[in-house]
Structure formats: structure tokens, C-alpha cells
Design a protein around this motif. Structure first.
Motif, PDB file in Angstrom:
ATOM      1  N   SER A  19       0.834  -1.203   0.000  1.00 36.53           N
ATOM      2  CA  SER A  19       0.000   0.000   0.000  1.00 36.53           C
ATOM      3  C   SER A  19       0.867   1.250   0.000  1.00 36.53           C
ATOM      4  CB  SER A  19      -0.924  -0.023   1.227  1.00 36.53           C
ATOM      5  OG  SER A  19      -1.720   1.138   1.262  1.00 36.53           O
ATOM      6  N   THR A  20       1.921   1.226   0.803  1.00 40.20           N
ATOM      7  CA  THR A  20       2.854   2.358   0.838  1.00 40.20           C
ATOM      8  C   THR A  20       3.506   2.571  -0.524  1.00 40.20           C
ATOM      9  OG1 THR A  20       3.324   2.052   3.182  1.00 40.20           O
ATOM     10  CG2 THR A  20       4.998   3.202   1.888  1.00 40.20           C
ATOM     11  N   LEU A  21       3.920   1.494  -1.145  1.00 41.03           N
ATOM     12  CA  LEU A  21       4.570   1.600  -2.450  1.00 41.03           C
ATOM     13  C   LEU A  21       3.596   2.095  -3.515  1.00 41.03           C
ATOM     14  CD1 LEU A  21       6.575  -1.764  -2.382  1.00 41.03           C
ATOM     15  CD2 LEU A  21       7.499   0.535  -2.079  1.00 41.03           C
ATOM     16  N   ARG A  22       2.401   1.539  -3.515  1.00 40.21           N
ATOM     17  CA  ARG A  22       1.417   1.889  -4.545  1.00 40.21           C
ATOM     18  C   ARG A  22       1.048   3.361  -4.489  1.00 40.21           C
ATOM     19  NH1 ARG A  22      -1.852  -1.760  -3.379  1.00 40.21           N
ATOM     20  NH2 ARG A  22      -3.188  -0.546  -2.008  1.00 40.21           N
ATOM     21  N   VAL A 107      11.034   0.491 -11.114  1.00 39.45           N
ATOM     22  CA  VAL A 107      10.385   1.674 -10.547  1.00 39.45           C
ATOM     23  C   VAL A 107      11.163   2.932 -10.909  1.00 39.45           C
ATOM     24  CG1 VAL A 107       9.780   2.836  -8.386  1.00 39.45           C
ATOM     25  CG2 VAL A 107       9.306   0.403  -8.676  1.00 39.45           C
ATOM     26  N   ALA A 108      12.482   2.816 -10.890  1.00 47.51           N
ATOM     27  CA  ALA A 108      13.324   3.987 -11.168  1.00 47.51           C
ATOM     28  C   ALA A 108      13.162   4.502 -12.590  1.00 47.51           C
ATOM     29  CB  ALA A 108      14.796   3.626 -10.911  1.00 47.51           C
ATOM     30  N   ILE A 109      12.764   3.625 -13.515  1.00 49.96           N
ATOM     31  CA  ILE A 109      12.552   4.082 -14.891  1.00 49.96           C
ATOM     32  C   ILE A 109      11.070   4.203 -15.234  1.00 49.96           C
ATOM     33  CG2 ILE A 109      14.757   3.106 -15.670  1.00 49.96           C
ATOM     34  CD1 ILE A 109      13.217   0.784 -16.912  1.00 49.96           C
ATOM     35  N   GLY A 110      10.221   4.108 -14.203  1.00 46.87           N
ATOM     36  CA  GLY A 110       8.792   4.326 -14.410  1.00 46.87           C
ATOM     37  C   GLY A 110       8.027   3.112 -14.882  1.00 46.87           C
ATOM     38  N   LEU A 111       8.615   1.946 -14.774  1.00 47.54           N
ATOM     39  CA  LEU A 111       7.943   0.714 -15.190  1.00 47.54           C
ATOM     40  C   LEU A 111       7.276   0.067 -13.975  1.00 47.54           C
ATOM     41  CD1 LEU A 111       7.472  -1.356 -17.502  1.00 47.54           C
ATOM     42  CD2 LEU A 111       9.581  -2.496 -16.750  1.00 47.54           C
ATOM     43  N   PRO A 112       5.959  -0.044 -13.957  1.00 48.90           N
ATOM     44  CA  PRO A 112       5.267  -0.563 -12.767  1.00 48.90           C
ATOM     45  C   PRO A 112       5.298  -2.086 -12.689  1.00 48.90           C
ATOM     46  CG  PRO A 112       3.662   0.020 -14.420  1.00 48.90           C
ATOM     47  CD  PRO A 112       5.002   0.391 -15.004  1.00 48.90           C
ATOM     48  N   ALA A 113       6.486  -2.650 -12.627  1.00 56.43           N
ATOM     49  CA  ALA A 113       6.661  -4.100 -12.506  1.00 56.43           C
ATOM     50  C   ALA A 113       7.523  -4.361 -11.286  1.00 56.43           C
ATOM     51  CB  ALA A 113       7.296  -4.666 -13.769  1.00 56.43           C
ATOM     52  N   TYR A 114       6.876  -4.550 -10.153  1.00 58.78           N
ATOM     53  CA  TYR A 114       7.609  -4.738  -8.906  1.00 58.78           C
ATOM     54  C   TYR A 114       6.716  -5.484  -7.915  1.00 58.78           C
ATOM     55  CZ  TYR A 114       4.800  -0.742  -7.374  1.00 58.78           C
ATOM     56  OH  TYR A 114       3.746   0.100  -7.077  1.00 58.78           O
ATOM     57  N   VAL A 115       7.333  -6.123  -6.943  1.00 58.46           N
ATOM     58  CA  VAL A 115       6.593  -6.866  -5.929  1.00 58.46           C
ATOM     59  C   VAL A 115       7.280  -6.712  -4.576  1.00 58.46           C
ATOM     60  CG1 VAL A 115       5.666  -8.596  -7.536  1.00 58.46           C
ATOM     61  CG2 VAL A 115       7.873  -8.983  -6.450  1.00 58.46           C
ATOM     62  N   VAL A 116       6.572  -7.166  -3.551  1.00 57.20           N
ATOM     63  CA  VAL A 116       7.112  -7.271  -2.196  1.00 57.20           C
ATOM     64  C   VAL A 116       7.274  -8.757  -1.893  1.00 57.20           C
ATOM     65  CG1 VAL A 116       6.716  -6.761   0.245  1.00 57.20           C
ATOM     66  CG2 VAL A 116       5.875  -5.190  -1.518  1.00 57.20           C
ATOM     67  N   GLY A 117       8.398  -9.147  -1.293  1.00 52.99           N
ATOM     68  CA  GLY A 117       8.599 -10.560  -1.003  1.00 52.99           C
ATOM     69  C   GLY A 117       9.107 -10.818   0.394  1.00 52.99           C
ATOM     70  N   LEU A 118       8.586 -11.871   1.028  1.00 57.03           N
ATOM     71  CA  LEU A 118       9.056 -12.298   2.345  1.00 57.03           C
ATOM     72  C   LEU A 118       9.166 -13.813   2.364  1.00 57.03           C
ATOM     73  CD1 LEU A 118       6.799  -9.822   2.948  1.00 57.03           C
ATOM     74  CD2 LEU A 118       7.505 -10.308   5.277  1.00 57.03           C
ATOM     75  N   HIS A 132       3.735 -10.273  -3.036  1.00 54.57           N
ATOM     76  CA  HIS A 132       2.588  -9.383  -3.212  1.00 54.57           C
ATOM     77  C   HIS A 132       2.898  -8.372  -4.307  1.00 54.57           C
ATOM     78  CE1 HIS A 132      -0.743  -6.705  -2.507  1.00 54.57           C
ATOM     79  NE2 HIS A 132       0.052  -5.715  -2.163  1.00 54.57           N
ATOM     80  N   GLU A 133       1.967  -8.234  -5.247  1.00 55.44           N
ATOM     81  CA  GLU A 133       2.131  -7.290  -6.348  1.00 55.44           C
ATOM     82  C   GLU A 133       1.219  -6.087  -6.094  1.00 55.44           C
ATOM     83  OE1 GLU A 133       0.828  -8.704 -10.126  1.00 55.44           O
ATOM     84  OE2 GLU A 133       2.096  -7.308 -11.230  1.00 55.44           O
ATOM     85  N   PRO A 134       1.767  -4.964  -5.690  1.00 56.19           N
ATOM     86  CA  PRO A 134       0.924  -3.816  -5.329  1.00 56.19           C
ATOM     87  C   PRO A 134       0.083  -3.277  -6.480  1.00 56.19           C
ATOM     88  CG  PRO A 134       3.127  -3.561  -4.421  1.00 56.19           C
ATOM     89  CD  PRO A 134       3.190  -4.710  -5.386  1.00 56.19           C
ATOM     90  N   VAL A 135       0.591  -3.339  -7.708  1.00 52.47           N
ATOM     91  CA  VAL A 135      -0.134  -2.747  -8.838  1.00 52.47           C
ATOM     92  C   VAL A 135      -1.488  -3.425  -9.036  1.00 52.47           C
ATOM     93  CG1 VAL A 135      -0.070  -2.297 -11.314  1.00 52.47           C
ATOM     94  CG2 VAL A 135       2.016  -2.060  -9.956  1.00 52.47           C
ATOM     95  N   SER A 136      -1.497  -4.746  -9.056  1.00 52.98           N
ATOM     96  CA  SER A 136      -2.744  -5.495  -9.247  1.00 52.98           C
ATOM     97  C   SER A 136      -3.448  -5.780  -7.923  1.00 52.98           C
ATOM     98  CB  SER A 136      -2.453  -6.818  -9.952  1.00 52.98           C
ATOM     99  OG  SER A 136      -1.664  -7.660  -9.115  1.00 52.98           O
ATOM    100  N   GLY A 137      -2.715  -5.675  -6.828  1.00 57.20           N
ATOM    101  CA  GLY A 137      -3.268  -6.038  -5.526  1.00 57.20           C
ATOM    102  C   GLY A 137      -3.293  -7.540  -5.288  1.00 57.20           C
ATOM    103  N   HIS A 138      -2.642  -8.301  -6.153  1.00 55.22           N
ATOM    104  CA  HIS A 138      -2.644  -9.756  -6.027  1.00 55.22           C
ATOM    105  C   HIS A 138      -1.534 -10.241  -5.084  1.00 55.22           C
ATOM    106  CE1 HIS A 138      -4.788 -10.236 -10.179  1.00 55.22           C
ATOM    107  NE2 HIS A 138      -5.594  -9.830  -9.212  1.00 55.22           N
ATOM    108  N   THR A 139      -1.842 -11.312  -4.379  1.00 52.14           N
ATOM    109  CA  THR A 139      -0.892 -11.891  -3.427  1.00 52.14           C
ATOM    110  C   THR A 139      -0.818 -13.394  -3.640  1.00 52.14           C
ATOM    111  OG1 THR A 139      -1.484 -10.199  -1.806  1.00 52.14           O
ATOM    112  CG2 THR A 139      -0.303 -12.120  -0.980  1.00 52.14           C
ATOM    113  N   TRP A 140       0.406 -13.926  -3.603  1.00 52.79           N
ATOM    114  CA  TRP A 140       0.635 -15.365  -3.687  1.00 52.79           C
ATOM    115  C   TRP A 140       1.417 -15.779  -2.450  1.00 52.79           C
ATOM    116  CZ3 TRP A 140       1.631 -11.742  -7.400  1.00 52.79           C
ATOM    117  CH2 TRP A 140       0.793 -11.767  -8.521  1.00 52.79           C
TER     118      TRP A 140
END
Length: 292
Positions: A19-22, A107-118, A132-140
Motif C-alpha cells: 500500500s505504501t509503495l502503490r 520503478v526507477a525508470i517508471g515501469l510498474p513491474a515490482y513486488v514485495v517478497g518475504l 505481493h504485487e501492489p499494482v494489481s493487488g494480487h498476493t501469492w
């Protein structure tokens, strides 16, 4: 240890960080160099990581946390049932690996392809993984030997399908791999010849999620980074993907050890043999490549 509970907490932490990233991407991600390998870091990485570490620390005070930007956070002695902290204390048996923003270069070049991982590891063995992919809100997410879950339910990996024009493959390599590395060059060239498409997403965890949900057919990693590997590999494994080292033996994803131990192929069992053949061919061709 209740691994389902750990999964729930990890999902909560990933969602909060996402959410913070998005809310900040794109626009607030001024990147600066990190090390000498061309990698970068932004304030978003740091903000998301702080949030995740605080959430994990509040829930699992005895656990060790290894975070991409801030490093190692030892577990507290007070939270360990076995007394003083140390290599032999119970808290050190459990380690969280935190990649707050996998895809910072995108993200640095403006491409919204990023995730959070733990990932949560028992010793060096991953037992819980969350992407978790913030752009789509999907989580695996996955728990070892209990399966993998995606937004629509259990994940079953890439479907069996005819591949007359070759598979769609993902590629990842570690930051320390030189552009002149003949083995890496040969692998990429051979993949381009044998595959229908080769994706290099600069976000390995996103690639693992795509493999687990069946969007791509396989993945090859060469001297992969350790921090993001266990979560993604566990997710794919629990979805039915087989992972082998370049020598063909079963591959156990670990953040520990040298990068040379983190080269692998990952695919459904029916395709693993083809990928190992591809690797073998690339190894034969590598010595003949002209120097760069």
C-alpha cells in the motif's frame, strides 16, 4: 511454530508495504546507486522495509530478520524460550528474509513491474513464502508441504501444453554477474534460440509468481541473488514446479552460501529435461564465444 499464522502475518506485512509503495509509485522514487554492480535503492525501499521489519518484530521478537537494505536484525533474548541469543538459541533457528521492493530498477525508470517478497526459513530451508504485487493487488503465498495459494485459490503451476515454437522462459542472474561472463552470455544466447520468448523482468519474485500461476513455462537462474530466491522458489515448488541445479540434482533454495551455488532450472517435470539440455548446450558453447 504455527506456519499458517506466520503466513498470515507475512501477508499482512506485505499488503501494508505494498500500500505504501502503490501510493508513491510512480513519482517519488528518486533512485541512487547501491554498491558498484549497477543496482539502485530508493526511499520507497527503506520505507516499505521499515514497515515490514516492525510488523515482524512485533509478532516474532525472537526471530532473526535479514532485510535487503538494513541487513541483519537479531532476535531478542527476551523473546526466545531458550534464553540468551546466539547461534544456538531457538530464535536463530527462524529467519525472515525481506525484499521490500523487488524491481527497484523498474520503478526507477517508471515501469510498474515490482513486488514485495518475504520468506520464513527454518535454518536455511524456506517454509513460508509470500509475494505481493501492489499494482494489481494480487498476493501469492505458500507453506512448505501445504501448497501454494493465489488470488483465485490453489496454484497448480504451468499447465501441460504443446510448445511447437518453444517455451516462454524467465531469466534471472545475480547482480555480481559481469556482462562479459561467458557462461551467462552463452545461456542467454541459447535460450533465445530455443525459447519462443525470454523474459528478463529485473524482478525475480515477479517471475517466480508468473511461473507458479502458469503464465510462463520455465525459468533459468544463474548465480541468482539469495534474498529473494527462497520465497519465489517455495511458491513455485508448492505449485508443482520442479527445480534442479545445473547438475540435475534437486535444488534447495537458500540465501546462504556462495552465488555459484544458486544456479538452477525451474519448470514442470515434463520440461525440466529440456531445460537441463539447454544448459548443457550453453556450457559446451561458452568457451567458443569471442571475448568482449
Amino acid at each position: 511454530m504455527d506456519l499458517e499464522h506466520a503466513r498470515r502475518i507475512a501477508v499482512e506485512a506485505a499488503l501494508a508495504a505494498g500500500s505504501t509503495l502503490r501510493e508513491s509509485v510512480p513519482g517519488a522514487a528518486a533512485a541512487r546507486p547501491k554498491g558498484t554492480s549497477g543496482d539502485v535503492v530508493t526511499d520507497l525501499d527503506l520505507a516499505a522495509e521499515k514497515l515490514i521489519v516492525e510488523r515482524l518484530r512485533a509478532e516474532f521478537p525472537a526471530h532473526r530478520i535479514v532485510a535487503e537494505e538494513s541487513g541483519v536484525h537479531a532476535g531478542s533474548a527476551a523473546g526466545s524460550p531458550d534464553g540468551p541469543r546466539g547461534e544456538g538459541a531457538a530464535g536463530w533457528e527462524w529467519t525472515w528474509l525481506v525484499d521490500p521492493l523487488d524491481g527497484t530498477n523498474n520503478v526507477a525508470i517508471g515501469l510498474p513491474a515490482y513486488v514485495v517478497g518475504l520468506a520464513l526459513c527454518a535454518g536455511s530451508r524456506p517454509v513460508v513464502g509470500v509475494v505481493h504485487e501492489p499494482v494489481s493487488g494480487h498476493t501469492w503465498s505458500a507453506v512448505r508441504d501445504a501448497g501454494a495459494l493465489g488470488p483465485a485459490g490453489p496454484l497448480t503451476g504451468p499447465p501441460r501444453r504443446d510448445l511447437p515454437h518453444g517455451p516462454v522462459l524467465g531469466w534471472t542472474q545475480g547482480h555480481g554477474v559481469s556482462r562479459r561472463d561467458p557462461a551467462a552470455r552463452s545461456l542467454r544466447m541459447t535460450m533465445e534460440v530455443r525459447a519462443r520468448r525470454v523474459l528478463q523482468l529485473w524482478a525475480p519474485l515477479l517471475c517466480w509468481a508468473m511461473l507458479a500461476r502458469g503464465d510462463i513455462d520455465g525459468m533459468i537462474g544463474y548465480h541468482a541473488e539469495g534474498l529473494d530466491l527462497p520465497a519465489g522458489a517455495l511458491l513455485a515448488r508448492e505449485a508443482g514446479v520442479e527445480i534442479r541445479g545445473f547438475d540435475g540434482v534437486p535444488f534447495e533454495a537458500s540465501a546462504e552460501g556462495p552465488a555459484e551455488d544458486r544456479s538452477f532450472v525451474a519448470a514442470p517435470p515434463t520440461l525440466v529435461g529440456d531445460l537441463l539440455d539447454l544448459v548443457a548446450e550453453a556450457r559446451r558453447l561458452a568457451p567458443a564465444l569471442p571475448p568482449m
